[in-house]
Design an enzyme around this catalytic site. Structure first.
Site, short mmCIF file in Angstrom:
data_model
loop_
_atom_site.label_atom_id
_atom_site.label_comp_id
_atom_site.label_asym_id
_atom_site.label_seq_id
_atom_site.Cartn_x
_atom_site.Cartn_y
_atom_site.Cartn_z
N SER A 100 44.57 65.52 47.22
CA SER A 100 43.46 66.21 47.87
C SER A 100 43.21 65.55 49.22
CB SER A 100 42.21 66.20 46.98
OG SER A 100 41.19 66.98 47.55
N THR A 101 42.02 65.01 49.45
CA THR A 101 41.70 64.40 50.74
C THR A 101 42.69 63.28 51.06
OG1 THR A 101 39.36 64.84 50.33
CG2 THR A 101 39.89 63.30 52.09
N HIS A 130 45.15 70.31 47.41
CA HIS A 130 43.98 71.13 47.67
C HIS A 130 44.02 71.59 49.13
CE1 HIS A 130 41.65 68.77 44.32
NE2 HIS A 130 42.64 69.51 43.84
N MET A 186 39.13 63.21 46.63
CA MET A 186 37.81 63.14 46.03
C MET A 186 37.80 63.87 44.70
SD MET A 186 34.93 63.58 49.00
CE MET A 186 33.67 63.10 47.82
N ASP A 212 40.02 65.92 39.77
CA ASP A 212 41.15 66.79 39.45
C ASP A 212 42.39 65.94 39.19
OD1 ASP A 212 42.57 69.13 39.06
OD2 ASP A 212 43.04 69.38 41.19
#
Length: 354
Positions: free
Chosen positions: A168-169, A195, A288, A291
């Site tokens: 993600s991030t 993501h 973050m 998940d």
């Protein structure tokens, strides 16, 4: 003394810059300390105002967002959230390059560039700023050459082992280091859930394909899962694995978002556990939230293996920390050691199967 995070907003439209600034002021926890309309003014205000976070338009006249980002990250590093209205292929590719230069997150401009249009993406902007607030700014710069990777000739066959990756991030930057480092002879399929919204995952796949000795492409529903191939889940849809005669295939789904995102890693990981069992390896990278932790647990329960990225090399240590707390992974590793560990564990999995 206020603990609000101080934000500099950069957009070549004064009207849009004011709209974005107004939204940020309304989030709570953030204070806009200035606005700029081009890269030159942005760099001047970064030095003058010393903001905690910068939101940076990627397409601007003169010094554009990409060049301004490169200067910020090399001279006065701080979290930068790219704001992009990219729809053209070239603009999407610029956004992907921004991650490699150190951008923490990005927000896609709404199609309707009015106040109402921006209100629709306000939750995404708020989440991006929150991610930026907790970003690890001690990571080294990653600058990759714009040259195609040399693909190793190989005979394509159905995958008997699979590596599934959650990110993600900070994920695009991490993937730009991890995927090119994979063994060109890796005889397993690699499937990535990053993501990212629709339209940008194709650019991510193109960039990784340029850098990697393994072929990388955006996944298509119904195609067979092949060894030695890297697949990126398309933005806006979940990607899962399904059994088919002689192997497995990819399937795109439109079920509701999980953890507020689609694609999410947990559906992919759960399907890998169901289809491949002990022949699956789950990897949770920077990001973050949580998940990937439930899915990694499913893989380990099915006899598979797990890896998580360590705190020091994660842009945001949320997802790896949650995964580590949920299930005992084989190892928590720095990003630079991850590719070799994947190769080693795939070899061990194959040896156990034999």
């Amino acid at each position: 003394m206020s603990s609000d995070r101080r934000v500099l907003v950069v957009d070549d439209s004064a009207l849009l810059g004011a709209v974005v600034a107004g939204l940020i002021e309304g989030f709570g926890g953030f204070k806009v300390v200035g606005t700029a309309r081009d890269g030159v003014e942005a760099l001047r205000l970064v030095h003058a105002l010393d903001p905690d976070i910068v939101t940076l338009d990627i397409e601007m006249p003169g010094v554009d967002g990409l060049h301004a980002l490169g200067y910020i990250m090399s001279e006065c590093p701080r979290p930068v959230v790219m704001v992009s209205g990219a729809t053209r292929r070239g603009a999407v590719d610029l956004t992907i390059r921004a991650f490699e230069l150190g951008a923490v997150e990005f927000v896609r401009k709404p199609d309707e560039r009015s106040h109402d249009g921006w209100v629709s993406v306000a939750p995404r902007l708020r989440d991006a700023l929150r991610a930026a607030s907790s970003a690890n700014m001690g990571l080294p710069l990653l600058v990759r050459p714009r040259v195609p990777g040399v693909k190793a000739p190989r005979r394509l066959h159905a995958a008997t082992e699979v590596v599934v990756i959650a990110a993600s991030t900070g994920g695009p930057r991490a993937l730009a280091e991890l995927v090119p480092g994979l063994d060109p002879a890796l005889d397993a399929a690699v499937v990535i859930a990053q993501h990212m919204p629709a339209g940008f995952t194709a650019g991510l796949a193109r960039r990784l394909d340029q850098l990697s000795p393994l072929p990388v492409r955006e996944a298509q529903s119904g195609e067979p899962l092949l060894a030695g191939t890297v697949y990126v889940a398309p933005g806006g849809r979940h990607l899962v694995l399904e059994r088919e005669e002689g192997g497995a295939r990819l399937s795109l789904r439109d079920e509701p978002a999980e953890h507020g995102v689609r694609p999410a890693a947990d559906p992919l990981f759960r399907s890998a556990a169901a289809v491949f069992g002990p022949r699956a390896l789950g990897v949770v990278l920077t990001g973050m939230g949580r998940d990937g932790s439930e899915g990694l647990q499913a893989i380990v329960r099915a006899g598979g293996r797990g890896l998580v990225q360590d705190r020091a090399t994660s842009a945001v240590y949320g997802m790896p920390a949650q995964a580590k707390a949920t299930v005992p992974a084989d190892a928590e590793l720095p990003l630079g050691a991850m590719a070799a560990a994947i190769g080693r564990l795939v070899h061990e999995i194959r040896g156990t199967r034999a």
